[in-house]
Design an enzyme around this catalytic site. Structure first.
Site, short mmCIF file in Angstrom:
data_model
loop_
_atom_site.label_atom_id
_atom_site.label_comp_id
_atom_site.label_asym_id
_atom_site.label_seq_id
_atom_site.Cartn_x
_atom_site.Cartn_y
_atom_site.Cartn_z
N ASP A 1 -13.56 4.14 8.22
CA ASP A 1 -13.04 3.62 6.96
C ASP A 1 -13.51 2.18 6.74
OD1 ASP A 1 -11.73 3.85 4.56
OD2 ASP A 1 -9.75 3.34 5.36
N GLY B 1 0.83 -1.19 0.00
CA GLY B 1 0.00 0.00 0.00
C GLY B 1 0.86 1.24 0.00
N LYS C 1 2.95 -5.18 9.38
CA LYS C 1 2.73 -4.02 8.53
C LYS C 1 3.82 -2.99 8.80
CE LYS C 1 -1.22 -1.87 9.11
NZ LYS C 1 -2.64 -1.53 8.97
#
Length: 882
Positions: free
Chosen positions: A655, A539, A559
């Site tokens: 989100d 991402g 991450k």
């Protein structure tokens, strides 16, 4: 003859005008300044006022009218008209000025619609009006265009040597229906210390413009500007005012007002703002006739699209960017429009020339391809709009634009034809920025007569400003370290490594079984030193790795923010603070974090089946059955209900989307990515949280992005979009679809109202859904998508309604009413004449079902140009199994 020809041309429609005037230009050399582009858009209203003048004149396509011959001055208490003490050779409305020590106002009777408002200043002394005492504010309707504007300081700071002491300001203001008068008021900035300040103006121009030139067309969802740093969109509403900061013809020449498309805009060269090397300017002339089928032909002159700035052919291009630095005022939001047109004969097909676009060092698209955007049509101009906020800064910052070749591009290059940058007004209506700093002067002997000091730039004021600046600087340094310490404390709350001891502020750290601190050595060992073979997702923030901890016995998702980046720290801290305190079967678990060696890393439980999106569309994964999808929806609803009602303070996820719903080995759904989450309203009287818009395109609550009011019902709306994704097996927005089907929400609403919701059902689900189940599922989804947020159900009610849907599905299957392979397209009357939306407020009573959810039981496209932000750490683009 010339005047008659022009009058004849203006009476025709736009296409005829271009043809007729083109012929005139060939025949009549008496009009060398006129261009075909000039009359593409004939303004409905055009006022060019030479302030302080008694004479009218024509210049550069404008008919200037002296204000002494008009009734425009509705308030002019003691204003005077005077010529400059130092005449200029620059042509324009600069031979006279309107000046006053008191407020004065010009009133214009106008039709509704957007207008350009232009102000022209010649900053010199006029008779007894000393130039250094010109300090004033300007308002236009509800907007403040200039505040305490020091004309001499701004003229001294202007870097245009070709027009010394000339100042020009341009604004876009929309007059709503019913408001047919625009008042422009000039107000001297008088204080006890500076009683002699005055206001002045040399020229005012008002030009009407097309309704959606810069303002957002509510019926064209695909062209809404993208907010830099998010996937959200920003609507340039009619209630907003804009100030033109730059209008640059990249690699071309200056384009004067008479050569614009009819709105008298001026386009400047970009040389002063380009900070990196580029190839020599390329002018494609008339090689290809331009075709305006992707944007209106008045968007910019033809000349703009025939010159292009690029990097040139070369193997070194991959090592640098094509960069512009644009000085702006801090603390404002800006609209940046980029103009493109592909005319290069070496670029033949989409994929030949691709590049990245960075704004403020944030990636906004990793697949800029002009021929892709125009469906392999050459000579088709296109624009891309972005909105970016510049944080408050002591100094005047630069807004950066960088283009970089794509490594997979056949031609390693990047290109741009033109750019425009506009400042958007603050919520108070203010567009005014600060004055420039006074130029540094060498010390002089004391001046005996203090009256010689400037009202806005005295040395006393400079000394005071210097002292205040020193105090402010020290305060900011202290504040910086306090904020940094606060962020570190927030992170340190999770950094108890095994002892459960207290940290800096004396508060107890979180138990180690909730949040563990991983060393960078542990992370490197878990990922084989960040081996690319371990990457399972990527991402804008960086990569997601599948790693192994506890002696390689436990798989985890790791991450990692891009090393060395300082962006995303707020989302990083938010994710830790939120997830370390939340425990629910339908929320992804945060196992720990690493914050050392300039690394920001989060460690989660591994979700074997990845994101829900990867099982709905654009995938090679087997399709989910309808019952699997229902169970997943119920799980997500329970997780969101827990966030809204099962914790001490309501949490709004902000989100909710199919890429943020992860599936474990048993297909249980878990909500993930809390970097954008916010604590909901905390006071009894509070109904919403006022905050900037963040989220993802296609999922945003219209109430939220229009009014900046965030509530838990914003999550409900986003979840309604997810329900439609689950039902239809398609993404929320498909820009290549026909207009009616481009937006999944709009298409579903249309079909729902017509009683044909079966038309949107995923082909993989045909024959699996009982008609009564489809009907109820549609009721649930569409009730979540109601425009009025207060009418949407709570997540608690949504859980109960989805549980009912599952019961209806099971009952239909048990009763044998399902037909294998049944096609719902044959059942257009599936809703019948009594089809209507569910009334949520009476839900519990009408169903008789318990709405107790899992949360209440207290468990401890891939569209190439729609991208994830660089600085939103919590979002993942194309996540795979984690």
């Amino acid at each position: 003859m010339c005047a008659a020809s022009i009058a004849l041309a203006i009476s025709m429609d736009t296409n005829c005008i271009r043809i007729a005037l083109g012929t005139i230009l060939l025949i009549l050399p008496c009009l060398p300044f006129l261009s075909i582009a000039e009359v593409i858009y004939p303004p409905l209203e055009l006022f060019s006022i030479s302030c302080g003048s008694s004479t009218n004149f024509t210049l550069d396509g404008r008919n200037w009218i002296g204000d002494n011959n008009s009734k425009l001055l509705s308030e002019s208490q003691g204003s005077v008209a005077a010529p400059p003490n130092t005449p200029t050779t620059i042509q324009g409305p600069y031979t006279y000025a309107r000046l006053s020590h008191s407020k004065f106002t010009y009133s214009f009777s106008l039709k509704a619609g957007p207008k350009f408002v232009r102000l022209f200043f010649y900053s010199v002394s006029y008779q007894s009006f000393d130039r250094t005492k010109a300090c004033f504010s300007v308002t236009a309707g509800p907007y403040t265009l200039l505040r305490d504007f020091d004309a001499s300081l701004n003229a001294a700071a202007d870097d245009d040597p070709g027009q010394p002491d000339i100042l020009f300001r341009e604004y876009c203001i929309n007059l709503e229906d019913g408001h047919k008068q625009l008042n422009i008021t000039f107000i001297p900035s008088k204080t006890a210390q500076h009683p002699y300040s005055y206001a002045f103006i040399n020229g005012i121009e008002i030009v009407s413009m097309p309704p959606f030139l810069y303002y957002t067309n509510p019926h064209d969802y695909a062209r809404v500007p993208q907010i830099v740093g998010t996937l959200s969109q920003y609507h340039i509403e009619n209630s907003l005012a804009l100030e033109t900061i730059y209008r640059l013809n990249v690699a071309g020449n200056d384009i004067t007002a008479s050569r614009d498309t009819g709105m008298l805009r001026t386009w400047k060269v970009d040389d002063n703002y380009l900070t990196t090397q580029s190839a020599p300017s390329v002018d494609f002339g008339r090689i290809t006739k331009l075709s305006f089928n992707m944007t209106q032909n008045y968007t910019a002159p033809d000349e703009v699209y025939r010159t292009v700035r690029n990097m040139g052919m070369g193997s070194m291009n991959m090592r640098f960017n094509l960069t512009w630095q644009l000085p702006v005022d801090s603390g404002f939001t800006y609209l940046l429009r980029l103009h493109f047109c592909q005319l290069d004969p070496q670029v033949r097909l989409a994929g030949d020339l691709m590049f990245f676009i960075y704004i403020e060092d944030q990636l906004v698209t990793n697949w800029a391809d002009v021929l892709l955007w125009t469906y392999n049509q050459k000579g088709v101009p296109v624009v891309r709009d972005y909105v970016v906020s510049i944080p408050v800064n002591q100094k005047k910052p630069n807004l950066s634009l960088k283009l970089h070749p794509h490594p997979q591009s056949n031609i390693k290059d990047a290109q741009l034809n033109a750019l425009e940058l506009f400042k958007i007004n603050e919520s108070t209506g203010n567009l005014a920025g600060p004055n420039p700093d006074p130029p540094q002067q060498t010390p002089k002997a004391p001046v005996e007569n203090s009256k010689k000091k400037s009202s806005c730039t005295t040395r006393t004021l400079a000394a005071v400003a210097g002292a205040v600046s020193g105090v402010v600087w020290v305060s900011l340094v202290v504040a910086f370290f306090l904020i940094k310490r606060k962020k570190n404390v927030a992170i340190d709350k999770c950094s108890n490594q095994n002892d459960g001891s207290s940290h800096g502020d004396g508060s107890s750290s979180l138990p180690t079984n909730l949040c563990r601190h991983f060393s960078i050595e542990e992370i490197r060992a878990a990922t084989n030193n960040f081996d690319e073979l371990f990457i399972v997702g990527t991402g804008g923030f960086g990569n997601v790795y599948k790693g192994y901890i506890e002696d390689s016995s436990t798989p985890v998702a790791i991450k990692r923010l891009k090393p060395g980046s300082r962006q995303g720290v707020d989302e990083f801290v938010t994710e830790i603070e939120m997830l370390s305190q939340l425990r629910h079967l339908n929320l992804v678990s945060l196992l720990g974090y690493c914050y050392e060696s300039n690394e920001m890393i989060l460690v989660y439980e591994f979700m074997d089946h990845g994101a829900l999106r990867d099982h709905l569309y654009d995938t090679d994964n087997p399709s989910l059955s309808w019952k699997q999808r229902l169970h997943i929806c119920i799980g997500v609803a329970r997780g969101l209900n827990y966030l809204h009602t099962g914790v001490k303070h309501m949490i709004i996820h902000r989100d909710v989307k199919s890429t943020n719903i992860l599936l474990d080995a048993k297909w249980a759904a878990k909500v993930s990515d809390f970097g954008l989450s916010r604590i909901g309203p905390t006071g009894i009287s509070m109904t919403h949280v006022n905050t900037g818009v963040k989220g993802s395109i296609g999922y945003l609550d219209p109430e939220y992005y229009k009014r900046l009011r965030l509530t838990e019902k914003s999550d409900v709306y986003s979840f309604g979009v997810v329900l439609l994704e689950v039902l239809s097996g398609r993404q929320p927005l498909l820009h290549w679809e026909e207009k009616q089907r481009m937006s999944l929400v709009k298409w579903a609403k249309h079909c729902y109202e017509k009683g044909t919701l079966s038309r949107i059902v995923d082909a993989e689900l045909k024959g699996q859904i009982a008609p009564v189940c489809l009907r109820k599922f549609g009721d649930v989804a569409l009730s979540c998508l109601l425009e009025d947020g207060t009418q949407r159900p709570s997540m608690k009610d949504v859980v109960g309604m989805l549980e009912l849907v599952l019961q209806l599905q099971d009952s239909a299957a048990n009763d044998g009413v399902m037909e294998s392979g049944r096609d719902y397209e044959d059942s257009e009357d599936v809703f019948g004449s009594s089809h209507s939306s569910v009334h949520v407020s009476d839900y519990s009573k009408s169903t008789g079902l318990s709405t107790t959810s899992e949360g209440d039981r207290s468990y401890g496209s891939k569209e190439s140009f729609v991208l994830i932000s660089n600085d939103v750490f919590s979002e993942i683009k194309d996540p795979k199994g984690r």
